[in-house]
Enzyme design. Structure first.
Site: not given
Ligand code: NAG
Ligand code: NAG
Ligand code: NAG
Length: 359
Positions: A205, A209
């Site tokens: 993740y 980002k």
């Protein structure tokens, strides 16, 4: 030596810094994000943060278009958003189901939103699509790593691409001011504080980002070329046509949160022990306030602010004085935090061995 002059100069600088900072912080600069009567497209807005943002912007008088994959969820959300309208006789609401991992879908989304908005592109586009799939890097399949890049980074990049292609086209001489919405328009990304500080268990993740953060840094600079070009054509053109922003929430109790908690490796839970997740409504309110203040990088809590300022790097500052002072302090804090996180990971392994993989 007479140092009273130096003292006066020093005091003047301090007073200046405090006044300027207070002025910026308290929002005396005026509302930089007026939304009354504007049309706002929000992706990933059928639930969680996107939905809360849509509701709060409807309360402020915006026309809102929401998009996500599930038409069923969108239908439920649009009813709540409509009910929040400041003036139900003038504001309009619409939903479009789209799978934004497909670049054509982003293009179609902007086409349909523009058609619905009487041929004018939306004034604000807020990218909220994406979910978090935590896991230890070697435990998650490659497919999950790619899925996270697709759903977190690429959905936003495609939406940004389709939006800016419409916003930055040269306006023809014949275009009337009516066809042109008054600038500035706003493109908003939703990242995570994981783009600043690494935590074990976010291998899938955090990279998308961080990529999103890098994209925002490129765009905020590249956009100036278009601003310059507008000035070349019209000396009276507003200095800014398009503004880029990026929001960095920390933990949030979104609908995906429970599943995320289940997937999280135990070592991640240990590292996040002290963090208190925020409600999506809370994050939406704080993010909108940041936009109204005119911030580029928007943070939703104090810990996030320390993380951001420790990792300012080449990013434009919200407030040069406060950000610089805060970055000195937070770099000191992180002298201790970074080894501490590594030690927690080491001690976990030493105590419990290699954790068994989760699905
Ligand atoms: C809503 O907008 C209409 C049309 O501009 C106006 O007549 C009406 O007074 C507004 N209502 C409220 C509650 O602001
Ligand atoms: C969007 O509209 C443009 C211009 O009308 C058109 O060329 C393009 O094919 C449309 N995109 C999609 C995905 O429908
Ligand atoms: C790119 O992102 C990383 C991690 O978020 C950051 O440290 C770096 O400063 C960024 N670089 C640019 C040019 O934006």
């Amino acid at each position: 030596m007479d140092y009273s002059k130096g003292l006066i100069a020093f005091t003047a600088i301090i007073v200046g810094v405090i006044t300027y900072s207070a002025y910026k912080m308290l929002g005396f600069g005026g509302n930089q994000f007026p939304v009354n009567g504007k049309t706002i497209l929000i992706t990933g807005a059928s639930e969680g943060l996107g939905r809360s943002i849509a509701i709060q912007l409807a309360q402020k008088g915006a026309n809102v278009v929401i998009a996500s994959r599930s038409a069923h969820k969108l239908q439920a959300a649009i009813a709540d958003i409509q009910a929040a309208a400041a003036n139900s006789s003038t504001q309009r609401f619409h939903f479009i189901s789209a799978d934004l991992t497909d670049p054509d879908a982003a293009d179609r989304l902007l086409n349909e939103t523009t058609a619905w908005n009487n041929g004018v592109a939306p004034d604000v586009v807020w990218c909220c699509a994406g979910y978090c799939h935590p896991g230890l890097f070697i435990d998650v399949p490659i497919k999950t790593l790619r899925d996270q890049m697709d759903t977190v980074y690429w959905t936003s990049a495609y939406t940004a691409h389709a939006t800016l292609r419409r916003w930055l086209v040269p306006v023809s001489q014949s275009a009337t001011s009516k066809e042109q919405q008054p600038p500035p328009r706003h493109l908003i990304f939703t990242a995570s504080t994981l783009a600043f500080v690494a935590v074990s268990g976010y291998g899938p993740y955090a990279p998308p980002k961080a990529a999103m953060r890098n994209l925002s840094d490129v765009l905020v600079q590249e956009i100036e070329m278009y601003n310059g070009a507008r000035r070349k054509k019209d000396a009276n053109a507003p200095a800014t046509d398009v503004k880029i922003h990026i929001v960095f929430p920390m933990g949030m109790t979104s609908p995906g949160f429970e599943n995320e908690q289940k997937l999280k490796p135990e070592v991640t839970h240990i590292m996040e022990e002290a963090d208190k997740p925020q409600l999506p409504e809370e994050v939406a309110t704080i993010a909108i306030k940041g936009l109204e203040r005119g911030d580029f990088q928007i943070i939703t809590n104090t810990v996030g602010q320390i993380m951001r300022t420790s990792a300012l790097g080449p990013s434009p500052r919200n407030n040069i004085f406060l950000d610089t002072a805060a970055s000195w302090l937070s770099n000191l804090v992180f002298l201790f935090v970074i080894p501490d996180l590594a030690k927690k990971a080491f001690n976990y392994g030493k105590e419990k061995g290699i954790p068994s993989a989760k699905a």
